[in-house]
Scaffold this motif. Structure first.
Motif, PDB file in Angstrom:
ATOM      1  N   LEU A  35      41.227  43.878  33.154  1.00  0.00           N
ATOM      2  CA  LEU A  35      41.719  43.276  34.396  1.00  0.00           C
ATOM      3  C   LEU A  35      40.755  43.485  35.560  1.00  0.00           C
ATOM      4  O   LEU A  35      40.667  42.638  36.450  1.00  0.00           O
ATOM      5  CB  LEU A  35      43.101  43.826  34.743  1.00  0.00           C
ATOM      6  N   LEU A  39      39.744  41.064  38.982  1.00  0.00           N
ATOM      7  CA  LEU A  39      40.354  41.418  40.264  1.00  0.00           C
ATOM      8  C   LEU A  39      39.365  42.127  41.179  1.00  0.00           C
ATOM      9  O   LEU A  39      38.430  42.759  40.723  1.00  0.00           O
ATOM     10  CB  LEU A  39      41.551  42.335  40.025  1.00  0.00           C
ATOM     11  N   HIS A  51      44.115  35.047  39.575  1.00  0.00           N
ATOM     12  CA  HIS A  51      43.239  35.851  38.716  1.00  0.00           C
ATOM     13  C   HIS A  51      44.007  36.447  37.536  1.00  0.00           C
ATOM     14  O   HIS A  51      43.507  36.459  36.406  1.00  0.00           O
ATOM     15  CB  HIS A  51      42.569  36.963  39.518  1.00  0.00           C
ATOM     16  N   ILE A  52      45.203  36.947  37.809  1.00  0.00           N
ATOM     17  CA  ILE A  52      46.035  37.511  36.733  1.00  0.00           C
ATOM     18  C   ILE A  52      46.384  36.421  35.725  1.00  0.00           C
ATOM     19  O   ILE A  52      46.337  36.645  34.509  1.00  0.00           O
ATOM     20  CB  ILE A  52      47.312  38.172  37.299  1.00  0.00           C
TER      21      ILE A  52
END
Length: 135
Positions: A35, A39, A51-52
């Motif tokens: 992740l 991020l 983004h997630i």
């Protein structure tokens, strides 16, 4: 109460369970690392969500590809323990299967030097074929 005692039984309960080389914290460390590529600390909420979403799409896509490869591609069996290798190829992902195959190949380099059998357990002593080192 039971949750506070889990450290007393969890390790014993899981001791003989095979996890394909994964440690308990490895999965969360891996997800955090993944992740962090998507991020940054100054992201606004709508950017964060975008983004997630992109990261989750990539994870789902990678998992679908891995599933497809496992179903449609069968590795060539090359070790001396063909039945064990075949079973591992059927039940594990290709990545974990590679680790299992490495363990099978490492086992092929050992010979049994001694065997002590008592009422509750059997203890083997091994030696590497080439170097004569005990393992």
């Amino acid at each position: 109460m039971m949750c506070s005692k889990r450290k007393l039984w969890a390790e014993t309960f899981l001791r003989s369970t095979f996890f394909g080389g994964l440690r308990s914290t490895q999965r969360s460390e891996s997800i955090n690392s993944f992740l962090n590529r998507f991020l940054h600390s100054r992201a606004k909420l709508y950017e964060f969500m975008s983004h997630i979403d992109r990261a989750m799409s990539r994870l789902r896509n990678n998992e679908l590809k891995d599933d497809f490869d496992c179903i449609n591609q069968h590795p060539v069996l090359v070790t001396h323990l063909l039945q064990l290798e075949k079973h591992a190829a059927e039940v594990y992902t290709r990545n974990i299967f590679g680790r299992v195959r490495d363990e099978i190949n490492a086992e092929a380099k050992l010979s049994i030097v001694n065997c002590v059998d008592d009422a509750e357990s059997v203890m083997y002593t091994f030696r590497k074929f080439a170097g004569g080192e005990k393992t």
